[in-house]
Design a protein around this motif. Structure first.
Motif, PDB file in Angstrom:
ATOM      1  N   THR A   1     -40.987  75.883 -54.251  1.00 53.37           N
ATOM      2  CA  THR A   1     -40.870  76.691 -53.045  1.00 53.37           C
ATOM      3  C   THR A   1     -40.511  75.762 -51.897  1.00 53.37           C
ATOM      4  OG1 THR A   1     -42.510  78.217 -53.894  1.00 53.37           O
ATOM      5  CG2 THR A   1     -42.097  78.283 -51.532  1.00 53.37           C
ATOM      6  N   PRO A   2     -39.522  76.089 -51.053  1.00 50.51           N
ATOM      7  CA  PRO A   2     -38.749  77.334 -51.082  1.00 50.51           C
ATOM      8  C   PRO A   2     -37.594  77.275 -52.084  1.00 50.51           C
ATOM      9  CG  PRO A   2     -38.054  75.994 -49.238  1.00 50.51           C
ATOM     10  CD  PRO A   2     -39.204  75.258 -49.881  1.00 50.51           C
ATOM     11  N   CYS A   3     -37.035  78.432 -52.368  1.00 51.19           N
ATOM     12  CA  CYS A   3     -35.886  78.529 -53.265  1.00 51.19           C
ATOM     13  C   CYS A   3     -34.628  78.045 -52.549  1.00 51.19           C
ATOM     14  CB  CYS A   3     -35.702  79.971 -53.727  1.00 51.19           C
ATOM     15  SG  CYS A   3     -37.115  80.609 -54.640  1.00 51.19           S
ATOM     16  N   MET A   4     -33.555  77.845 -53.321  1.00 47.28           N
ATOM     17  CA  MET A   4     -32.354  77.264 -52.761  1.00 47.28           C
ATOM     18  C   MET A   4     -31.728  78.137 -51.671  1.00 47.28           C
ATOM     19  SD  MET A   4     -30.595  74.590 -52.657  1.00 47.28           S
ATOM     20  CE  MET A   4     -31.308  73.769 -54.066  1.00 47.28           C
ATOM     21  N   ASP A   5     -31.790  79.473 -51.820  1.00 48.97           N
ATOM     22  CA  ASP A   5     -31.213  80.309 -50.780  1.00 48.97           C
ATOM     23  C   ASP A   5     -31.956  80.122 -49.464  1.00 48.97           C
ATOM     24  OD1 ASP A   5     -33.526  81.539 -51.692  1.00 48.97           O
ATOM     25  OD2 ASP A   5     -32.667  83.543 -51.774  1.00 48.97           O
ATOM     26  N   GLU A   6     -33.264  79.919 -49.530  1.00 45.13           N
ATOM     27  CA  GLU A   6     -34.028  79.691 -48.298  1.00 45.13           C
ATOM     28  C   GLU A   6     -33.750  78.316 -47.716  1.00 45.13           C
ATOM     29  OE1 GLU A   6     -38.622  79.535 -46.636  1.00 45.13           O
ATOM     30  OE2 GLU A   6     -38.179  80.643 -48.485  1.00 45.13           O
ATOM     31  N   VAL A   7     -33.576  77.308 -48.572  1.00 48.25           N
ATOM     32  CA  VAL A   7     -33.244  75.970 -48.085  1.00 48.25           C
ATOM     33  C   VAL A   7     -31.937  76.009 -47.295  1.00 48.25           C
ATOM     34  CG1 VAL A   7     -32.572  73.638 -48.781  1.00 48.25           C
ATOM     35  CG2 VAL A   7     -34.498  74.755 -49.898  1.00 48.25           C
ATOM     36  N   VAL A   8     -30.922  76.655 -47.856  1.00 46.49           N
ATOM     37  CA  VAL A   8     -29.628  76.746 -47.177  1.00 46.49           C
ATOM     38  C   VAL A   8     -29.756  77.578 -45.906  1.00 46.49           C
ATOM     39  CG1 VAL A   8     -27.250  77.556 -47.396  1.00 46.49           C
ATOM     40  CG2 VAL A   8     -28.355  76.410 -49.323  1.00 46.49           C
ATOM     41  N   ALA A   9     -30.506  78.667 -45.964  1.00 47.43           N
ATOM     42  CA  ALA A   9     -30.679  79.516 -44.783  1.00 47.43           C
ATOM     43  C   ALA A   9     -31.376  78.762 -43.661  1.00 47.43           C
ATOM     44  CB  ALA A   9     -31.467  80.775 -45.152  1.00 47.43           C
ATOM     45  N   ARG A  10     -32.415  78.024 -43.998  1.00 44.48           N
ATOM     46  CA  ARG A  10     -33.123  77.254 -42.970  1.00 44.48           C
ATOM     47  C   ARG A  10     -32.221  76.189 -42.360  1.00 44.48           C
ATOM     48  NH1 ARG A  10     -38.471  78.057 -42.342  1.00 44.48           N
ATOM     49  NH2 ARG A  10     -39.589  79.225 -43.951  1.00 44.48           N
ATOM     50  N   ALA A  11     -31.355  75.600 -43.176  1.00 42.62           N
ATOM     51  CA  ALA A  11     -30.425  74.602 -42.660  1.00 42.62           C
ATOM     52  C   ALA A  11     -29.461  75.227 -41.658  1.00 42.62           C
ATOM     53  CB  ALA A  11     -29.653  73.967 -43.814  1.00 42.62           C
ATOM     54  N   ILE A  12     -28.922  76.384 -41.984  1.00 41.97           N
ATOM     55  CA  ILE A  12     -27.983  77.062 -41.088  1.00 41.97           C
ATOM     56  C   ILE A  12     -28.688  77.497 -39.809  1.00 41.97           C
ATOM     57  CG2 ILE A  12     -26.476  79.077 -40.836  1.00 41.97           C
ATOM     58  CD1 ILE A  12     -26.070  78.931 -43.904  1.00 41.97           C
ATOM     59  N   LEU A  13     -29.868  78.082 -39.957  1.00 41.01           N
ATOM     60  CA  LEU A  13     -30.610  78.565 -38.801  1.00 41.01           C
ATOM     61  C   LEU A  13     -30.994  77.419 -37.875  1.00 41.01           C
ATOM     62  CD1 LEU A  13     -31.857  81.163 -37.590  1.00 41.01           C
ATOM     63  CD2 LEU A  13     -33.925  80.674 -38.897  1.00 41.01           C
ATOM     64  N   GLY A  14     -31.481  76.312 -38.451  1.00 41.20           N
ATOM     65  CA  GLY A  14     -31.871  75.172 -37.627  1.00 41.20           C
ATOM     66  C   GLY A  14     -30.690  74.523 -36.934  1.00 41.20           C
ATOM     67  N   ALA A  15     -29.561  74.404 -37.639  1.00 41.40           N
ATOM     68  CA  ALA A  15     -28.375  73.787 -37.042  1.00 41.40           C
ATOM     69  C   ALA A  15     -27.817  74.652 -35.916  1.00 41.40           C
ATOM     70  CB  ALA A  15     -27.320  73.549 -38.112  1.00 41.40           C
ATOM     71  N   SER A  16     -27.858  75.965 -36.086  1.00 41.96           N
ATOM     72  CA  SER A  16     -27.399  76.865 -35.036  1.00 41.96           C
ATOM     73  C   SER A  16     -28.260  76.709 -33.784  1.00 41.96           C
ATOM     74  CB  SER A  16     -27.447  78.315 -35.531  1.00 41.96           C
ATOM     75  OG  SER A  16     -27.184  79.219 -34.477  1.00 41.96           O
TER      76      SER A  16
ATOM     77  N   GLY B   1     -31.200  66.590 -46.768  1.00 41.89           N
ATOM     78  CA  GLY B   1     -29.779  66.269 -46.852  1.00 41.89           C
ATOM     79  C   GLY B   1     -28.899  67.479 -46.603  1.00 41.89           C
ATOM     80  N   ILE B   2     -29.310  68.624 -47.127  1.00 43.31           N
ATOM     81  CA  ILE B   2     -28.546  69.849 -46.895  1.00 43.31           C
ATOM     82  C   ILE B   2     -28.543  70.193 -45.404  1.00 43.31           C
ATOM     83  CG2 ILE B   2     -28.522  72.350 -47.325  1.00 43.31           C
ATOM     84  CD1 ILE B   2     -29.587  71.670 -50.153  1.00 43.31           C
ATOM     85  N   TYR B   3     -29.702  70.079 -44.777  1.00 42.83           N
ATOM     86  CA  TYR B   3     -29.767  70.344 -43.338  1.00 42.83           C
ATOM     87  C   TYR B   3     -28.886  69.366 -42.567  1.00 42.83           C
ATOM     88  CZ  TYR B   3     -31.382  70.532 -38.547  1.00 42.83           C
ATOM     89  OH  TYR B   3     -31.409  70.609 -37.181  1.00 42.83           O
ATOM     90  N   TYR B   4     -28.955  68.091 -42.916  1.00 42.47           N
ATOM     91  CA  TYR B   4     -28.187  67.070 -42.219  1.00 42.47           C
ATOM     92  C   TYR B   4     -26.690  67.322 -42.351  1.00 42.47           C
ATOM     93  CZ  TYR B   4     -27.375  62.270 -40.488  1.00 42.47           C
ATOM     94  OH  TYR B   4     -27.006  61.167 -39.756  1.00 42.47           O
ATOM     95  N   ALA B   5     -26.258  67.733 -43.551  1.00 42.77           N
ATOM     96  CA  ALA B   5     -24.839  68.009 -43.779  1.00 42.77           C
ATOM     97  C   ALA B   5     -24.376  69.239 -42.993  1.00 42.77           C
ATOM     98  CB  ALA B   5     -24.579  68.198 -45.267  1.00 42.77           C
ATOM     99  N   VAL B   6     -25.209  70.284 -42.952  1.00 39.11           N
ATOM    100  CA  VAL B   6     -24.865  71.465 -42.165  1.00 39.11           C
ATOM    101  C   VAL B   6     -24.876  71.131 -40.678  1.00 39.11           C
ATOM    102  CG1 VAL B   6     -25.588  73.798 -41.527  1.00 39.11           C
ATOM    103  CG2 VAL B   6     -25.657  73.088 -43.917  1.00 39.11           C
ATOM    104  N   LEU B   7     -25.848  70.335 -40.252  1.00 35.94           N
ATOM    105  CA  LEU B   7     -25.914  69.948 -38.845  1.00 35.94           C
ATOM    106  C   LEU B   7     -24.653  69.208 -38.420  1.00 35.94           C
ATOM    107  CD1 LEU B   7     -27.543  69.688 -36.208  1.00 35.94           C
ATOM    108  CD2 LEU B   7     -28.507  67.557 -37.130  1.00 35.94           C
TER     109      LEU B   7
END
Length: 214
Positions: free
Chosen positions: A30-45, A144-150
């Motif tokens: 936890t969290p699942c991959m869809d949530e990891v990606v969603a949190r990255a997008i939301l935080g970067a925005s 890393g996913i968050y950093y890349a989206v950021l």
């Protein structure tokens, strides 16, 4: 709107666009991959001021929300992909400025530039916004996913600041083609119509269809 509700709405949009994400990247924690990606997008925005609908639609256009960016090349989740993406090993010892690593690919022979993560950001673009692509080697996969989206979101924000007043169609053009091409198009009036229609307008159409994320 409360953040948890907004997060759930974004997760729903991710799963709507990419039904394979959880099948290929099953929940092992936890969290699942869809949530990891969603949190990255939301935080970067939130951090960059890029509107969430636009950022989510850009990630969708660039990678269909795949965390590795390339579902054909990286069909199964593997933490080591963050290391393996740096096929030119010199990037491991480089900070900024960093040239775009290029790899000779055969059949047909061509030079292939690396692109990283859900927004398909080149290492040199990380440098352009004050980040380092090789920092990915130090981070957990979710970080890393968050950093890349950021990095991609900061690049959009940079274009927005550098070319004020042209609107998201123009800024997205710059994201796809680079600031030099955007400047040349603005000065000459010669825009690549395939980029405008096939890339920019597609993103803006999707963004307009995400009113619950605004």
């Amino acid at each position: 709107m409360e953040k948890p509700d907004l997060l759930e709405r974004l997760i729903a949009r991710i799963n709507e666009a990419n039904r394979e994400l959880l099948r290929v990247y099953p929940c092992r924690s936890t969290p699942c991959m869809d949530e990891v990606v969603a949190r990255a997008i939301l935080g970067a925005s939130k951090q960059t001021g890029v509107p969430l609908p636009v950022l989510a639609a850009t990630v969708r256009r660039e990678s269909s929300f795949w965390p590795t960016g390339d579902p054909k090349r990286w069909p199964a989740w593997n933490y080591d992909y963050l290391v393996s993406r740096f096929e030119d090993q010199r990037i491991k010892n480089e900070g900024c400025p960093s040239p775009w690593p290029m790899q000779l690919v055969t059949n047909p022979p061509r030079m292939y530039g690396l692109a990283i993560g859900p927004m398909q950001v080149k290492p040199a673009a990380f440098c352009d916004v004050g980040l380092r692509a090789n920092k990915l080697l130090e981070l957990r996969y979710d970080q890393g996913i968050y950093y890349a989206v950021l990095a991609g979101a900061k690049y959009l924000a940079m274009l927005r600041q550098r070319f004020p007043g042209i609107g998201w169609r123009g800024w997205l053009y710059g994201y796809k083609e680079g600031p030099g091409a955007l400047k040349a198009a603005m000065e000459s009036g010669q825009w690549r119509q395939d980029i405008l229609s096939g890339y920019c307008d597609r993103i803006l159409t999707w963004a307009a269809g995400y009113p619950e994320l605004a």
